[in-house]
Write a protein that holds these residues in place. Sequence first.
Motif, PDB file in Angstrom:
ATOM      1  N   MET A   1      -1.733  -3.766 -11.385  1.00  0.00           N
ATOM      2  CA  MET A   1      -0.769  -4.690 -10.821  1.00  0.00           C
ATOM      3  C   MET A   1      -0.068  -4.046  -9.629  1.00  0.00           C
ATOM      4  SD  MET A   1       0.543  -7.667 -11.458  1.00  0.00           S
ATOM      5  CE  MET A   1       1.897  -8.634 -10.940  1.00  0.00           C
ATOM      6  N   LEU A   2       0.337  -2.790  -9.774  1.00  0.00           N
ATOM      7  CA  LEU A   2       1.018  -2.106  -8.683  1.00  0.00           C
ATOM      8  C   LEU A   2       0.069  -1.920  -7.503  1.00  0.00           C
ATOM      9  CD1 LEU A   2       3.565  -0.722  -7.675  1.00  0.00           C
ATOM     10  CD2 LEU A   2       2.731   1.387  -8.691  1.00  0.00           C
ATOM     11  N   PHE A   3      -1.189  -1.591  -7.787  1.00  0.00           N
ATOM     12  CA  PHE A   3      -2.163  -1.401  -6.717  1.00  0.00           C
ATOM     13  C   PHE A   3      -2.395  -2.706  -5.959  1.00  0.00           C
ATOM     14  CE2 PHE A   3      -3.584   2.099  -9.603  1.00  0.00           C
ATOM     15  CZ  PHE A   3      -3.145   3.139  -8.782  1.00  0.00           C
ATOM     16  N   GLN A   4      -2.352  -3.823  -6.654  1.00  0.00           N
ATOM     17  CA  GLN A   4      -2.527  -5.107  -5.997  1.00  0.00           C
ATOM     18  C   GLN A   4      -1.369  -5.403  -5.053  1.00  0.00           C
ATOM     19  OE1 GLN A   4      -2.924  -7.824  -9.223  1.00  0.00           O
ATOM     20  NE2 GLN A   4      -5.079  -7.335  -9.613  1.00  0.00           N
ATOM     21  N   GLN A   5      -0.146  -5.062  -5.492  1.00  0.00           N
ATOM     22  CA  GLN A   5       1.023  -5.274  -4.638  1.00  0.00           C
ATOM     23  C   GLN A   5       0.963  -4.377  -3.409  1.00  0.00           C
ATOM     24  OE1 GLN A   5       4.302  -4.593  -7.248  1.00  0.00           O
ATOM     25  NE2 GLN A   5       4.295  -6.679  -8.058  1.00  0.00           N
ATOM     26  N   ILE A   6       0.551  -3.128  -3.607  1.00  0.00           N
ATOM     27  CA  ILE A   6       0.436  -2.210  -2.470  1.00  0.00           C
ATOM     28  C   ILE A   6      -0.632  -2.713  -1.509  1.00  0.00           C
ATOM     29  CG2 ILE A   6      -0.228   0.129  -1.801  1.00  0.00           C
ATOM     30  CD1 ILE A   6       1.043   1.083  -4.432  1.00  0.00           C
ATOM     31  N   THR A   8      -1.693  -5.747  -1.077  1.00  0.00           N
ATOM     32  CA  THR A   8      -1.219  -6.960  -0.406  1.00  0.00           C
ATOM     33  C   THR A   8      -0.249  -6.613   0.709  1.00  0.00           C
ATOM     34  OG1 THR A   8      -1.433  -8.158  -2.486  1.00  0.00           O
ATOM     35  CG2 THR A   8      -0.110  -9.187  -0.769  1.00  0.00           C
ATOM     36  N   THR A   9       0.635  -5.664   0.458  1.00  0.00           N
ATOM     37  CA  THR A   9       1.610  -5.254   1.466  1.00  0.00           C
ATOM     38  C   THR A   9       0.920  -4.603   2.651  1.00  0.00           C
ATOM     39  OG1 THR A   9       3.222  -4.890  -0.286  1.00  0.00           O
ATOM     40  CG2 THR A   9       3.713  -3.914   1.849  1.00  0.00           C
ATOM     41  N   VAL A  10      -0.068  -3.758   2.379  1.00  0.00           N
ATOM     42  CA  VAL A  10      -0.793  -3.099   3.456  1.00  0.00           C
ATOM     43  C   VAL A  10      -1.610  -4.119   4.241  1.00  0.00           C
ATOM     44  CG1 VAL A  10      -2.621  -1.433   3.947  1.00  0.00           C
ATOM     45  CG2 VAL A  10      -0.823  -0.875   2.304  1.00  0.00           C
ATOM     46  N   ALA A  11      -2.199  -5.091   3.539  1.00  0.00           N
ATOM     47  CA  ALA A  11      -3.031  -6.092   4.203  1.00  0.00           C
ATOM     48  C   ALA A  11      -2.206  -6.993   5.117  1.00  0.00           C
ATOM     49  CB  ALA A  11      -3.761  -6.929   3.158  1.00  0.00           C
ATOM     50  N   GLU A  12      -0.957  -7.245   4.751  1.00  0.00           N
ATOM     51  CA  GLU A  12      -0.112  -8.070   5.606  1.00  0.00           C
ATOM     52  C   GLU A  12       0.087  -7.394   6.950  1.00  0.00           C
ATOM     53  OE1 GLU A  12       3.554  -8.859   3.647  1.00  0.00           O
ATOM     54  OE2 GLU A  12       2.657 -10.151   2.129  1.00  0.00           O
ATOM     55  N   GLY A  13       0.413  -6.140   6.913  1.00  0.00           N
ATOM     56  CA  GLY A  13       0.518  -5.347   8.123  1.00  0.00           C
ATOM     57  C   GLY A  13       1.568  -5.808   9.107  1.00  0.00           C
ATOM     58  N   GLY A  14       2.391  -6.731   8.765  1.00  0.00           N
ATOM     59  CA  GLY A  14       3.417  -7.227   9.675  1.00  0.00           C
ATOM     60  C   GLY A  14       4.584  -6.260   9.767  1.00  0.00           C
ATOM     61  N   GLU A  15       5.322  -6.416  10.829  1.00  0.00           N
ATOM     62  CA  GLU A  15       6.520  -5.599  10.993  1.00  0.00           C
ATOM     63  C   GLU A  15       7.625  -6.136  10.089  1.00  0.00           C
ATOM     64  OE1 GLU A  15       7.303  -2.867  12.819  1.00  0.00           O
ATOM     65  OE2 GLU A  15       5.167  -2.672  13.218  1.00  0.00           O
ATOM     66  N   HIS A  16       8.247  -5.238   9.376  1.00  0.00           N
ATOM     67  CA  HIS A  16       9.347  -5.617   8.494  1.00  0.00           C
ATOM     68  C   HIS A  16      10.640  -5.094   9.098  1.00  0.00           C
ATOM     69  CE1 HIS A  16       6.667  -7.021   5.375  1.00  0.00           C
ATOM     70  NE2 HIS A  16       5.957  -5.918   5.505  1.00  0.00           N
ATOM     71  N   GLU A  17      11.666  -5.891   9.003  1.00  0.00           N
ATOM     72  CA  GLU A  17      12.957  -5.469   9.525  1.00  0.00           C
ATOM     73  C   GLU A  17      13.609  -4.532   8.527  1.00  0.00           C
ATOM     74  OE1 GLU A  17      17.218  -7.453  10.693  1.00  0.00           O
ATOM     75  OE2 GLU A  17      15.405  -8.672  10.835  1.00  0.00           O
ATOM     76  N   LEU A  18      14.079  -3.408   9.006  1.00  0.00           N
ATOM     77  CA  LEU A  18      14.721  -2.433   8.140  1.00  0.00           C
ATOM     78  C   LEU A  18      16.122  -2.915   7.770  1.00  0.00           C
ATOM     79  CD1 LEU A  18      13.720   0.854   9.990  1.00  0.00           C
ATOM     80  CD2 LEU A  18      12.676  -0.132   7.944  1.00  0.00           C
TER      81      LEU A  18
END
Length: 76
Positions: A1-6, A8-18
């Motif tokens: 489950m954690l690997f899937q979330q990671i 998905t986050t990597v695949a999005e690759g969008g810039e996130h606001e800090l």
Amino acid sequence: MLFQQIATTVAEGGEHELAPLWAEPWVFGVVMFAILLVLMFVTLSYTNLGNRHAPTEEHADPHRQHPNKHDHGQGH
């Protein structure tokens, strides 16, 4: 489950606001260092508590709940 979330986050690759900081990043380090320095001095202030009174010899009390078995013949 954690690997899937990671993945998905990597695949999005969008810039996130800090998240906004309420101070400069170096201020956090300086404040933490100052707090730990104060705690160190508080700890060091207790190092001489054993030297406040002259040491006294402990007598062997035969009525103790758990008598010292290594009293070198001072008790019974």
